[in-house]
Write a protein that holds these residues in place. Sequence first.
Motif, mmCIF file in Angstrom:
data_model
loop_
_atom_site.group_PDB
_atom_site.id
_atom_site.type_symbol
_atom_site.label_atom_id
_atom_site.label_comp_id
_atom_site.label_asym_id
_atom_site.label_seq_id
_atom_site.Cartn_x
_atom_site.Cartn_y
_atom_site.Cartn_z
ATOM 1 N N GLN A 122 0.824 -1.231 -0.087
ATOM 2 C CA GLN A 122 -0.041 0.067 0.034
ATOM 3 C C GLN A 122 1.055 1.312 0.066
ATOM 4 O OE1 GLN A 122 -2.198 0.997 3.903
ATOM 5 N NE2 GLN A 122 -0.777 -0.985 4.589
ATOM 6 N N TYR A 123 2.099 1.143 0.375
ATOM 7 C CA TYR A 123 2.825 2.309 0.358
ATOM 8 C C TYR A 123 3.781 2.498 -0.943
ATOM 9 C CZ TYR A 123 2.027 1.405 5.378
ATOM 10 O OH TYR A 123 1.280 1.105 6.343
ATOM 11 N N MET A 124 3.723 1.675 -1.903
ATOM 12 C CA MET A 124 4.451 1.782 -3.260
ATOM 13 C C MET A 124 4.312 3.273 -3.704
ATOM 14 S SD MET A 124 3.972 -1.799 -5.142
ATOM 15 C CE MET A 124 2.368 -1.511 -5.517
ATOM 16 N N VAL A 125 5.143 3.682 -4.606
ATOM 17 C CA VAL A 125 5.089 4.673 -5.379
ATOM 18 C C VAL A 125 4.120 4.604 -6.482
ATOM 19 C CG1 VAL A 125 7.354 5.735 -5.145
ATOM 20 C CG2 VAL A 125 7.005 4.202 -6.752
ATOM 21 N N HIS A 126 3.251 5.487 -7.155
ATOM 22 C CA HIS A 126 2.361 4.967 -8.315
ATOM 23 C C HIS A 126 3.069 4.901 -9.458
ATOM 24 C CE1 HIS A 126 -0.165 7.381 -5.443
ATOM 25 N NE2 HIS A 126 -1.155 6.533 -5.832
ATOM 26 N N THR A 127 4.471 5.569 -9.579
ATOM 27 C CA THR A 127 5.305 5.513 -10.570
ATOM 28 C C THR A 127 6.655 5.487 -10.526
ATOM 29 O OG1 THR A 127 3.551 6.846 -11.967
ATOM 30 C CG2 THR A 127 5.731 6.446 -13.192
ATOM 31 N N VAL A 128 7.424 4.328 -10.924
ATOM 32 C CA VAL A 128 8.625 4.209 -10.903
ATOM 33 C C VAL A 128 9.224 5.356 -11.427
ATOM 34 C CG1 VAL A 128 10.816 2.875 -11.167
ATOM 35 C CG2 VAL A 128 8.642 1.788 -10.697
ATOM 36 N N ASP A 129 10.168 6.037 -10.740
ATOM 37 C CA ASP A 129 11.182 7.124 -11.166
ATOM 38 C C ASP A 129 12.437 6.662 -11.397
ATOM 39 O OD1 ASP A 129 12.785 9.372 -11.445
ATOM 40 O OD2 ASP A 129 11.350 10.747 -10.320
ATOM 41 N N TYR A 130 12.856 6.288 -12.361
ATOM 42 C CA TYR A 130 14.318 5.576 -12.504
ATOM 43 C C TYR A 130 15.585 6.351 -11.964
ATOM 44 C CZ TYR A 130 15.886 9.307 -16.079
ATOM 45 O OH TYR A 130 16.062 10.360 -17.041
ATOM 46 N N ARG A 131 15.170 7.499 -11.733
ATOM 47 C CA ARG A 131 16.501 8.373 -11.086
ATOM 48 C C ARG A 131 16.734 8.048 -9.720
ATOM 49 N NH1 ARG A 131 14.040 14.272 -12.151
ATOM 50 N NH2 ARG A 131 12.223 13.241 -11.192
ATOM 51 N N ILE A 132 15.829 7.319 -8.918
ATOM 52 C CA ILE A 132 16.215 6.557 -7.721
ATOM 53 C C ILE A 132 17.565 5.807 -7.608
ATOM 54 C CG2 ILE A 132 13.881 6.769 -6.994
ATOM 55 C CD1 ILE A 132 13.835 3.686 -7.334
ATOM 56 N N HIS A 133 17.789 5.018 -8.735
ATOM 57 C CA HIS A 133 19.120 4.346 -8.674
ATOM 58 C C HIS A 133 20.259 5.390 -8.658
ATOM 59 C CE1 HIS A 133 16.642 0.928 -9.587
ATOM 60 N NE2 HIS A 133 15.974 1.504 -10.433
ATOM 61 N N PHE A 134 20.288 6.739 -8.727
ATOM 62 C CA PHE A 134 21.186 7.655 -8.876
ATOM 63 C C PHE A 134 21.257 8.160 -7.491
ATOM 64 C CE2 PHE A 134 20.070 7.637 -13.404
ATOM 65 C CZ PHE A 134 21.005 6.708 -13.593
ATOM 66 N N ALA A 135 20.217 7.730 -6.654
ATOM 67 C CA ALA A 135 20.079 8.415 -5.176
ATOM 68 C C ALA A 135 20.184 7.372 -4.115
ATOM 69 C CB ALA A 135 18.897 9.345 -5.188
ATOM 70 N N LEU A 136 20.052 6.142 -4.288
ATOM 71 C CA LEU A 136 20.107 5.269 -3.245
ATOM 72 C C LEU A 136 21.623 4.763 -3.193
ATOM 73 C CD1 LEU A 136 17.196 2.942 -4.216
ATOM 74 C CD2 LEU A 136 17.398 4.304 -2.355
ATOM 75 N N ASN A 137 21.922 4.486 -1.907
ATOM 76 C CA ASN A 137 23.010 4.227 -1.500
ATOM 77 C C ASN A 137 23.258 3.092 -0.805
ATOM 78 O OD1 ASN A 137 25.887 4.115 0.157
ATOM 79 N ND2 ASN A 137 26.614 5.741 -1.259
ATOM 80 N N LYS A 189 17.992 -2.122 -16.279
ATOM 81 C CA LYS A 189 17.353 -1.537 -17.515
ATOM 82 C C LYS A 189 15.968 -1.315 -17.691
ATOM 83 C CE LYS A 189 19.279 -3.586 -21.274
ATOM 84 N NZ LYS A 189 19.777 -4.501 -22.360
ATOM 85 N N VAL A 190 15.211 -2.432 -17.009
ATOM 86 C CA VAL A 190 13.783 -2.346 -16.859
ATOM 87 C C VAL A 190 13.152 -1.005 -16.676
ATOM 88 C CG1 VAL A 190 13.223 -3.577 -14.904
ATOM 89 C CG2 VAL A 190 11.846 -3.756 -16.466
ATOM 90 N N ASP A 191 13.964 -0.327 -15.920
ATOM 91 C CA ASP A 191 13.577 0.800 -15.107
ATOM 92 C C ASP A 191 13.758 2.104 -15.928
ATOM 93 O OD1 ASP A 191 12.452 -0.600 -12.997
ATOM 94 O OD2 ASP A 191 13.997 -0.016 -11.753
ATOM 95 N N PHE A 192 14.695 1.840 -16.775
ATOM 96 C CA PHE A 192 15.183 3.142 -17.623
ATOM 97 C C PHE A 192 14.491 3.448 -18.925
ATOM 98 C CE2 PHE A 192 19.545 1.967 -15.405
ATOM 99 C CZ PHE A 192 19.231 3.022 -14.524
ATOM 100 N N GLY A 193 13.703 2.674 -19.335
ATOM 101 C CA GLY A 193 12.578 2.893 -20.403
ATOM 102 C C GLY A 193 13.590 2.889 -21.672
ATOM 103 N N ASN A 194 13.707 3.898 -22.659
ATOM 104 C CA ASN A 194 14.269 3.860 -23.610
ATOM 105 C C ASN A 194 15.696 4.485 -23.693
ATOM 106 O OD1 ASN A 194 13.528 6.551 -23.579
ATOM 107 N ND2 ASN A 194 12.465 6.450 -25.637
ATOM 108 N N GLN A 195 16.166 4.832 -22.389
ATOM 109 C CA GLN A 195 17.494 5.620 -22.009
ATOM 110 C C GLN A 195 18.604 4.545 -22.018
ATOM 111 O OE1 GLN A 195 16.874 9.316 -19.919
ATOM 112 N NE2 GLN A 195 15.028 8.410 -19.091
ATOM 113 N N PHE A 196 19.818 5.282 -21.917
ATOM 114 C CA PHE A 196 21.073 4.509 -21.646
ATOM 115 C C PHE A 196 21.284 3.381 -22.533
ATOM 116 C CE2 PHE A 196 19.451 6.552 -17.440
ATOM 117 C CZ PHE A 196 20.152 7.856 -17.650
ATOM 118 N N LEU A 197 21.224 2.187 -21.952
ATOM 119 C CA LEU A 197 21.646 0.869 -22.536
ATOM 120 C C LEU A 197 20.332 0.816 -23.576
ATOM 121 C CD1 LEU A 197 23.326 -1.384 -20.293
ATOM 122 C CD2 LEU A 197 24.422 0.404 -21.921
#
Length: 216
Positions: A122-137, A189-197
């Motif tokens: 129930q606490y999930m985000v509504h939409t995955v923001d791929y930029r989290i991968h550049f913020a999570l440490n 890759k699945v989170d990045f849409g048509n970006q990067f690889l």
Amino acid sequence: MVQFDSESFSKDAKIARYAYQYGGITSDESIAIHLKLLENFDLTTLRDDRQKIAFWVNVYNGATNYAIIKYRVQKSMKEDPQFFKIPLLIIGDDTFSLDDIEHGILRRNARKHLDRNDPKLQYMVHTVDYRIHFALNCGALSCPSIAFYKVTLLNEQLEKATQSFVTQEFYVNDENRTITCSSLFEWYKVDFGNQFLNNPRYKGYDVLLKEYDWSI
């Protein structure tokens, strides 16, 4: 001292700021006090994705540092294969591991990490923001840098985090048709849409993945 943006959170949410005062955590007793305050946080006050992302990224980064100390990680984040799966934090009525936060909540139950009846969904985000991968440490040397994220500045901060990581970790050589990049770009890759690889522009390019340094 880091604090939550009080303009964007209810008064109940302000207690979460104590969990991120890294400089003030100097003893087991101090840590216990901060975790108790976080335990009383009402997750239903996080109403939109900006609030959810800012909160959970900060919690993840803070909890990782806490877990490194708690479980006495010595040299590498790979010392304990279960490290990211260990139930670590109690928030409200639920217990969260680091994987629960990353894959269950911020990645909308990627890899079917949580059972479909798990109340944490129930606490999930509504939409995955791929930029989290550049913020999570995750505590490893190859991870993105740690920053404290505010709701009102979230988009700007995530953009800066993305630019910083991509500039250092995603190198394209058009002459040789090669891409040298962090393994993170392959893992998610699945989170990045048509970006990067996934960018059609790089079709046929050879990808050289840099070895991920899991040293703390």
